[in-house]
Write an enzyme that holds these catalytic residues in place. Structure first.
Site, PDB file in Angstrom:
ATOM      1  N   CYS A 241      45.954  48.137 -49.091  1.00 48.99           N
ATOM      2  CA  CYS A 241      45.494  47.399 -47.886  1.00 48.99           C
ATOM      3  C   CYS A 241      46.050  46.009 -47.776  1.00 48.99           C
ATOM      4  CB  CYS A 241      43.890  47.282 -48.256  1.00 48.99           C
ATOM      5  SG  CYS A 241      43.190  46.117 -46.691  1.00 48.99           S
TER       6      CYS A 241
ATOM      7  N   ASP B  88      48.895  51.029 -40.006  1.00 46.97           N
ATOM      8  CA  ASP B  88      50.149  51.135 -39.705  1.00 46.97           C
ATOM      9  C   ASP B  88      50.580  52.469 -39.190  1.00 46.97           C
ATOM     10  OD1 ASP B  88      52.698  50.866 -40.077  1.00 46.97           O
ATOM     11  OD2 ASP B  88      52.888  50.323 -42.160  1.00 46.97           O
TER      12      ASP B  88
ATOM     13  N   GLU C 255      53.242  54.845 -40.910  1.00 46.97           N
ATOM     14  CA  GLU C 255      52.792  55.945 -42.250  1.00 46.97           C
ATOM     15  C   GLU C 255      52.737  57.391 -41.809  1.00 46.97           C
ATOM     16  OE1 GLU C 255      53.040  54.381 -45.034  1.00 46.97           O
ATOM     17  OE2 GLU C 255      52.863  52.396 -44.433  1.00 46.97           O
TER      18      GLU C 255
ATOM     19  N   HIS D 281      37.610  52.622 -46.098  1.00 46.86           N
ATOM     20  CA  HIS D 281      37.800  51.337 -46.804  1.00 46.86           C
ATOM     21  C   HIS D 281      37.836  50.029 -45.749  1.00 46.86           C
ATOM     22  CE1 HIS D 281      40.086  48.555 -49.747  1.00 46.86           C
ATOM     23  NE2 HIS D 281      40.500  48.153 -48.464  1.00 46.86           N
ATOM     24  N   GLU D 282      38.590  50.429 -44.749  1.00 43.23           N
ATOM     25  CA  GLU D 282      38.790  49.133 -43.624  1.00 43.23           C
ATOM     26  C   GLU D 282      37.418  48.914 -42.921  1.00 43.23           C
ATOM     27  OE1 GLU D 282      41.479  47.351 -43.958  1.00 43.23           O
ATOM     28  OE2 GLU D 282      42.685  48.750 -44.920  1.00 43.23           O
TER      29      GLU D 282
ATOM     30  N   HIS E  44      35.466  46.491 -44.869  1.00 48.50           N
ATOM     31  CA  HIS E  44      35.785  44.890 -44.317  1.00 48.50           C
ATOM     32  C   HIS E  44      35.278  44.485 -43.110  1.00 48.50           C
ATOM     33  CE1 HIS E  44      38.739  44.468 -47.649  1.00 48.50           C
ATOM     34  NE2 HIS E  44      39.730  45.389 -47.101  1.00 48.50           N
TER      35      HIS E  44
ATOM     36  N   HIS F 156      37.533  43.335 -51.447  1.00 48.79           N
ATOM     37  CA  HIS F 156      38.269  43.972 -52.342  1.00 48.79           C
ATOM     38  C   HIS F 156      37.312  43.973 -53.719  1.00 48.79           C
ATOM     39  CE1 HIS F 156      42.132  44.151 -50.159  1.00 48.79           C
ATOM     40  NE2 HIS F 156      41.383  45.350 -49.747  1.00 48.79           N
TER      41      HIS F 156
ATOM     42  N   MET G 173      36.234  50.333 -52.016  1.00 48.58           N
ATOM     43  CA  MET G 173      36.820  48.970 -51.647  1.00 48.58           C
ATOM     44  C   MET G 173      38.023  48.606 -52.665  1.00 48.58           C
ATOM     45  SD  MET G 173      35.462  48.612 -48.908  1.00 48.58           S
ATOM     46  CE  MET G 173      36.428  47.094 -48.572  1.00 48.58           C
TER      47      MET G 173
END
Length: 303
Positions: free
Chosen positions: A117, A237, A240, A259-260, A263, A269, A277
């Site tokens: 990340c 991205d 990818e 994960h994002e 945030h 993290h 995370m």
């Protein structure tokens, strides 16, 4: 909705501009972070072509302070392995449970070369809840929050999200499942909207030169990035190889989305490798929430 901009956001915005430089690295490895393998074994006192790329990496991810006394050209050509770089590498090694040698040794170069990340790690702002339920700083141990603990207001627990996934239609279910995972362990509910203007959270696929100040680095390197509350932006991205599930040399959409979203809700993290995370996510890997993630989101919104 009025956007609150935390100090973390301004630091993150400026540091993202470094990635366009990192992505131009020449290496025997085609990954944007392949230069670490070329520099393996470097240590304090060395002057090696390419060391400035290591400094850029550690600046971006929160381990090395920017050198304001130098011009950008001087920073980009500073290939001296100095005391500051040794200290930054030790901090990185400590955070990721590596032996703190201060040398760019094989385990450290391997870790830094991994896909991850784009959000900085904030190694000095890691929170843990002790046996009495009190929050305290505990560097390098469990879940973490962004500086100043930004979070969504108490009355704003139903969040609308938009998803621009025309280039990756398979993302819709993966993103919905990722939101469902967080909804299942928190007081948040999420609903997709087709109108980005009404969305609290805006998700899209971007490429390295998309022109809004958020450069990516091509295949490998940085996979995605997102911002803390209440900014709401989250970018995959677009270069990818995105897939659903475990596929060799490909990145699982749902794992990265989960994960994002962490945030977006306020979690930073963690050095706990099993946690969603954790900053690094490898090709061919899938992950979900573990107790560390659940404890983090509950601590942030009940503390």
């Amino acid at each position: 909705m009025e956007t609150e901009v935390s100090p973390m956001l301004s630091v993150f915005l400026s540091s993202l501009l470094l990635l366009s430089f990192l992505s131009g690295a020449t290496s025997s490895d085609l990954s944007p972070f392949g230069f670490f393998k070329d520099l393996q074994g470097s240590q304090k006192g060395d002057k090696v072509e390419g060391i400035h790329k290591v400094k850029k990496y550690l600046q971006h991810f929160g381990y090395l302070s920017s050198t304001h006394s130098q011009t950008e050209t001087q920073v980009d050509s500073d290939d001296h392995f100095d005391d500051a770089l040794e200290s930054a590498i030790k901090a990185f090694q400590t955070y990721y449970h590596l032996k703190p040698t201060g040398i760019l040794d094989a385990p450290t170069a391997t870790q830094m070369s991994r896909t991850r990340c784009g959000v900085p790690d904030n190694p000095a702002v890691t929170h843990n809840i002790n046996s009495h339920g009190h929050s305290h700083l505990n560097i390098g141990t469990h879940f973490a929050f962004f500086p100043n603990n930004p979070r969504w207001p108490p009355g704003q627990t139903h969040l609308l999200y938009s998803l621009d996934s025309a280039s990756h239609p398979e993302a819709a279910n993966a993103v919905a499942n990722a939101f469902g995972a967080w909804a299942g362990v928190s007081n948040f509910t999420f609903e997709q909207t087709s109108d980005p203007n009404t969305a609290n959270l805006k998700i899209s696929f971007q490429v390295r030169d998309h022109g809004d100040g958020f450069p990516f680095d091509g295949p490998g390197g940085i996979l995605a990035h997102a911002f803390s509350p209440t900014d709401g932006r989250f970018h995959f991205d677009g270069d990818e190889t995105w897939v659903i599930g475990v596929v060799a040399n490909s990145i699982d959409l749902q794992t990265v989305a989960t994960h994002e979203i962490g945030h977006l809700l306020g979690l930073a993290h963690t050095p706990v490798q099993e946690a969603i995370m954790y900053a690094y996510i490898s090709p061919g890997e899938t992950k979900g929430l573990i107790q560390d993630d659940i404890d983090g989101i509950r601590a942030l919104y009940t503390g």
